[in-house]
Design a protein around this motif. Sequence first.
Motif, PDB file in Angstrom:
ATOM      1  N   ARG A 212       0.719  -1.201   0.160  1.00  0.00           N
ATOM      2  CA  ARG A 212      -0.014  -0.129  -0.082  1.00  0.00           C
ATOM      3  C   ARG A 212       0.835   1.225   0.029  1.00  0.00           C
ATOM      4  O   ARG A 212       1.910   1.083   0.282  1.00  0.00           O
ATOM      5  CB  ARG A 212      -0.859   0.017   1.127  1.00  0.00           C
ATOM      6  N   ARG A 213       0.517   2.246  -0.280  1.00  0.00           N
ATOM      7  CA  ARG A 213       1.192   3.506  -0.497  1.00  0.00           C
ATOM      8  C   ARG A 213       1.497   4.206   1.036  1.00  0.00           C
ATOM      9  O   ARG A 213       0.571   4.092   1.807  1.00  0.00           O
ATOM     10  CB  ARG A 213       0.421   4.756  -1.294  1.00  0.00           C
ATOM     11  N   VAL A 214       2.950   4.295   1.180  1.00  0.00           N
ATOM     12  CA  VAL A 214       3.361   4.920   2.453  1.00  0.00           C
ATOM     13  C   VAL A 214       3.877   6.146   2.135  1.00  0.00           C
ATOM     14  O   VAL A 214       4.984   6.113   1.503  1.00  0.00           O
ATOM     15  CB  VAL A 214       4.321   3.771   3.222  1.00  0.00           C
ATOM     16  N   SER A 215       3.434   7.161   2.456  1.00  0.00           N
ATOM     17  CA  SER A 215       3.951   8.355   2.112  1.00  0.00           C
ATOM     18  C   SER A 215       4.020   9.523   3.407  1.00  0.00           C
ATOM     19  O   SER A 215       4.089  10.701   3.070  1.00  0.00           O
ATOM     20  CB  SER A 215       3.534   9.028   1.214  1.00  0.00           C
ATOM     21  N   SER A 216       4.172   8.821   4.664  1.00  0.00           N
ATOM     22  CA  SER A 216       4.336   9.804   5.636  1.00  0.00           C
ATOM     23  C   SER A 216       5.003   8.907   6.946  1.00  0.00           C
ATOM     24  O   SER A 216       4.886   7.515   6.615  1.00  0.00           O
ATOM     25  CB  SER A 216       2.985  10.133   6.377  1.00  0.00           C
ATOM     26  N   SER A 217       5.618   9.252   7.969  1.00  0.00           N
ATOM     27  CA  SER A 217       6.181   8.662   8.932  1.00  0.00           C
ATOM     28  C   SER A 217       5.731   8.961  10.313  1.00  0.00           C
ATOM     29  O   SER A 217       4.864   9.748  10.471  1.00  0.00           O
ATOM     30  CB  SER A 217       7.779   9.068   8.698  1.00  0.00           C
ATOM     31  N   THR A 218       6.053   8.166  11.228  1.00  0.00           N
ATOM     32  CA  THR A 218       5.844   8.150  12.487  1.00  0.00           C
ATOM     33  C   THR A 218       7.262   8.691  13.391  1.00  0.00           C
ATOM     34  O   THR A 218       8.309   8.144  13.057  1.00  0.00           O
ATOM     35  CB  THR A 218       5.334   6.927  13.345  1.00  0.00           C
ATOM     36  N   THR A 219       7.127   9.550  14.162  1.00  0.00           N
ATOM     37  CA  THR A 219       8.452  10.141  14.921  1.00  0.00           C
ATOM     38  C   THR A 219       8.299   9.878  16.356  1.00  0.00           C
ATOM     39  O   THR A 219       7.138  10.269  17.165  1.00  0.00           O
ATOM     40  CB  THR A 219       8.421  11.643  14.627  1.00  0.00           C
ATOM     41  N   ILE A 220       9.190   9.571  16.937  1.00  0.00           N
ATOM     42  CA  ILE A 220       9.608   9.344  18.268  1.00  0.00           C
ATOM     43  C   ILE A 220      10.380  10.363  18.978  1.00  0.00           C
ATOM     44  O   ILE A 220      11.720  10.280  18.388  1.00  0.00           O
ATOM     45  CB  ILE A 220       9.860   7.943  18.966  1.00  0.00           C
ATOM     46  N   ILE A 221      10.349  11.308  19.974  1.00  0.00           N
ATOM     47  CA  ILE A 221      11.235  12.091  20.482  1.00  0.00           C
ATOM     48  C   ILE A 221      11.293  12.186  21.879  1.00  0.00           C
ATOM     49  O   ILE A 221      10.462  12.286  22.627  1.00  0.00           O
ATOM     50  CB  ILE A 221      10.886  13.815  20.125  1.00  0.00           C
ATOM     51  N   ASP A 222      12.464  11.633  22.625  1.00  0.00           N
ATOM     52  CA  ASP A 222      12.705  11.412  23.873  1.00  0.00           C
ATOM     53  C   ASP A 222      13.403  12.899  24.462  1.00  0.00           C
ATOM     54  O   ASP A 222      14.448  13.099  24.100  1.00  0.00           O
ATOM     55  CB  ASP A 222      13.538  10.347  24.275  1.00  0.00           C
ATOM     56  N   VAL A 223      12.474  13.529  25.184  1.00  0.00           N
ATOM     57  CA  VAL A 223      12.944  15.042  25.896  1.00  0.00           C
ATOM     58  C   VAL A 223      13.026  14.871  27.288  1.00  0.00           C
ATOM     59  O   VAL A 223      13.228  15.955  27.813  1.00  0.00           O
ATOM     60  CB  VAL A 223      11.477  15.831  25.294  1.00  0.00           C
ATOM     61  N   GLN A 224      13.585  13.763  27.834  1.00  0.00           N
ATOM     62  CA  GLN A 224      13.839  13.770  29.097  1.00  0.00           C
ATOM     63  C   GLN A 224      14.988  15.025  29.459  1.00  0.00           C
ATOM     64  O   GLN A 224      16.070  14.832  28.826  1.00  0.00           O
ATOM     65  CB  GLN A 224      14.385  12.149  29.696  1.00  0.00           C
ATOM     66  N   GLY A 225      14.859  15.767  30.316  1.00  0.00           N
ATOM     67  CA  GLY A 225      15.857  16.637  30.587  1.00  0.00           C
ATOM     68  C   GLY A 225      15.877  17.885  29.814  1.00  0.00           C
ATOM     69  O   GLY A 225      16.583  18.885  29.893  1.00  0.00           O
ATOM     70  N   VAL A 226      15.064  18.033  28.916  1.00  0.00           N
ATOM     71  CA  VAL A 226      14.825  19.250  28.160  1.00  0.00           C
ATOM     72  C   VAL A 226      13.972  20.425  28.672  1.00  0.00           C
ATOM     73  O   VAL A 226      12.685  20.200  29.071  1.00  0.00           O
ATOM     74  CB  VAL A 226      14.373  18.608  26.720  1.00  0.00           C
ATOM     75  N   GLY A 227      14.647  21.593  28.550  1.00  0.00           N
ATOM     76  CA  GLY A 227      13.810  22.763  29.128  1.00  0.00           C
ATOM     77  C   GLY A 227      14.130  23.878  28.403  1.00  0.00           C
ATOM     78  O   GLY A 227      14.966  23.821  27.253  1.00  0.00           O
ATOM     79  N   LEU A 228      13.487  24.985  28.725  1.00  0.00           N
ATOM     80  CA  LEU A 228      13.949  26.356  27.966  1.00  0.00           C
ATOM     81  C   LEU A 228      15.482  26.735  27.900  1.00  0.00           C
ATOM     82  O   LEU A 228      15.873  27.106  26.991  1.00  0.00           O
ATOM     83  CB  LEU A 228      13.319  27.504  28.695  1.00  0.00           C
ATOM     84  N   TRP A 229      16.083  26.240  29.106  1.00  0.00           N
ATOM     85  CA  TRP A 229      17.669  26.412  28.997  1.00  0.00           C
ATOM     86  C   TRP A 229      18.286  25.521  27.869  1.00  0.00           C
ATOM     87  O   TRP A 229      19.455  26.098  27.603  1.00  0.00           O
ATOM     88  CB  TRP A 229      18.201  25.928  30.330  1.00  0.00           C
ATOM     89  N   ASN A 230      17.949  24.761  27.354  1.00  0.00           N
ATOM     90  CA  ASN A 230      18.488  24.111  26.201  1.00  0.00           C
ATOM     91  C   ASN A 230      18.507  24.956  25.127  1.00  0.00           C
ATOM     92  O   ASN A 230      19.450  24.533  24.032  1.00  0.00           O
ATOM     93  CB  ASN A 230      17.900  22.915  25.922  1.00  0.00           C
TER      94      ASN A 230
END
Length: 408
Positions: A212-230
Motif C-alpha cells: 500500500r502507499r506509504v508517504s508519511s512517517s511516525t516520529t518518537i522524540i525523547d525529551v527527558q531533561g529538556v527545558g527552556l535552558w536548552n
Amino acid sequence: MSGSIVRNSLPGFPGCDDRNSWDTNLEVSDEEGTSGTWKKNKENASSKIIRERKSRNKTIYQDSVTIGEAQDPHEVKAVDAFRQALIKDNLLPEILDDFHMMLRYLVAKNFNIEGTKKMWISMLQWRKDFGVDNILEDFKFSELDEVLQYFHQGYHGIDKEGRPVYIEILGQADPKKLMKVTTVERYVKYYVQEYERTLAIRFPSCSIAAGRRVSSSTTIIDVQGVGLWNFTKPVIELIRRLQQINNNYPDTLCQMFIINAGSGFKMLWNMIQSFLEPKAKSKIHVLGTNFLSTLLEVIDESELPEFLGGNCNCEEKGGCLRSDKGPWRDPQITKAISSGQTKDCISRLESTREGIIHDGARCSSSEDAFVSRSMTSKTTTLVGDHLAPVECIAQECKLVESTRDFGL
C-alpha cells in the motif's frame, strides 16, 4: 536542538496521507552489515538507486501511481488542474512530475491553486539555489559517526501500518560538542539529504513491503531533561533554518510521540503549541514516563528499540540508531526500486478490489513485486496482492498458474 519538533509539528503538516490500507503479511529481511560499514552501505545504496533512476529520466520520488488504492476523484481532479497550471507556465520539471507530491502541496494550501502555485514556485527556487536535485549523490556527510555521538537520532523500523519510524533522543543532545564536529551549514545539508533519501528510498521501500502507499512517517522524540535552558541562540538559529526547509516538504508526518516530558519541557510545549494549527496539534502526543503502552499500540515490540521498552537492540550493527533498519535495507526491495524493470513488462487486465480495471503484471526480474498499470492514466504501481503472476521473459509475458500468496 531538534529539527523534528519543528519539522513535524508546525503549520504545513496537516496529517497522515496514507490512505485506503489493508493488512498484508509481507516479510522484510534486513541487509547484512556491521557497525563499521552501515553508513557506507547506506550511501552506496542510495547513490546507486538515484543514479539508475536518473539515467532512465525517472523522477527521484515514488512513482506517481497509488499502490493498491483507489484515488479520490476530487483529489485527482485537483491535482490534474494544478498540474496543467504548472505545465502552462513551465513550472513542472520532469523530476518533480509526481501525483502525490503535488497533492501534498495542495493539501498544505487547502486546495487553493494559486496559493499552492506560489508555494511551488518558492520550492523550485529553493531546490535550484540549494542544489537539492543532486544532493544524494554529491554531498558526503563524513562526520556522521561523530555527530551521532552528540545527537542520537535515526530511522529504525516501521510502525504497524508500515510507515518508517524516526527516533531522536533530544534530551541527551550536546549542541556545543556537536558544533565542534560539524557546522550549521553542513548539518542543514545533511538534514535536506535525509529528507530526500526518505522520499526517494524509504517511502517507496515501505510501500512495496506493505502493499500500500506509504508517504508519511511516525516520529518518537525523547525529551527527558529538556527545558527552556536548552534553547541557546545557536540552537534557535539552527531551528529557524530547518523550519525554512520544512516548508518545502509538506504533509510528510503521520504522528509524533514526545516521551519523557517533564515539567521543563511542558513549559516549553505550552509556548510551542500556541503556534500550531488544530490538525497539526491533533497528531502530536505528549507523554510522560508511562509511554510504553501507547507506543506499543502503533509499533510492534520487535520494531521498538530496547531503550524505549521494545526488544530490538541491533547489536550487530552498533545499536538501533546506527542500524537504519527498515524495508529500505532489503536488497530485493532496493533492487526493484533501482532497476525499474517492473515497468517494462507486457501486462494483462486485472480487476482491483475497487472494481477499477488495471493492467496488472508480475515480473520475475522485479523480485516478486507486483506491477499495476492503469489503462486510463497510463501509470504504473507496485502492488502486494494475491493475483496470479505474469512472468516476463525476454520481453514476453506468460500467465503462471498459482494460488500461493505473493510477497517480498
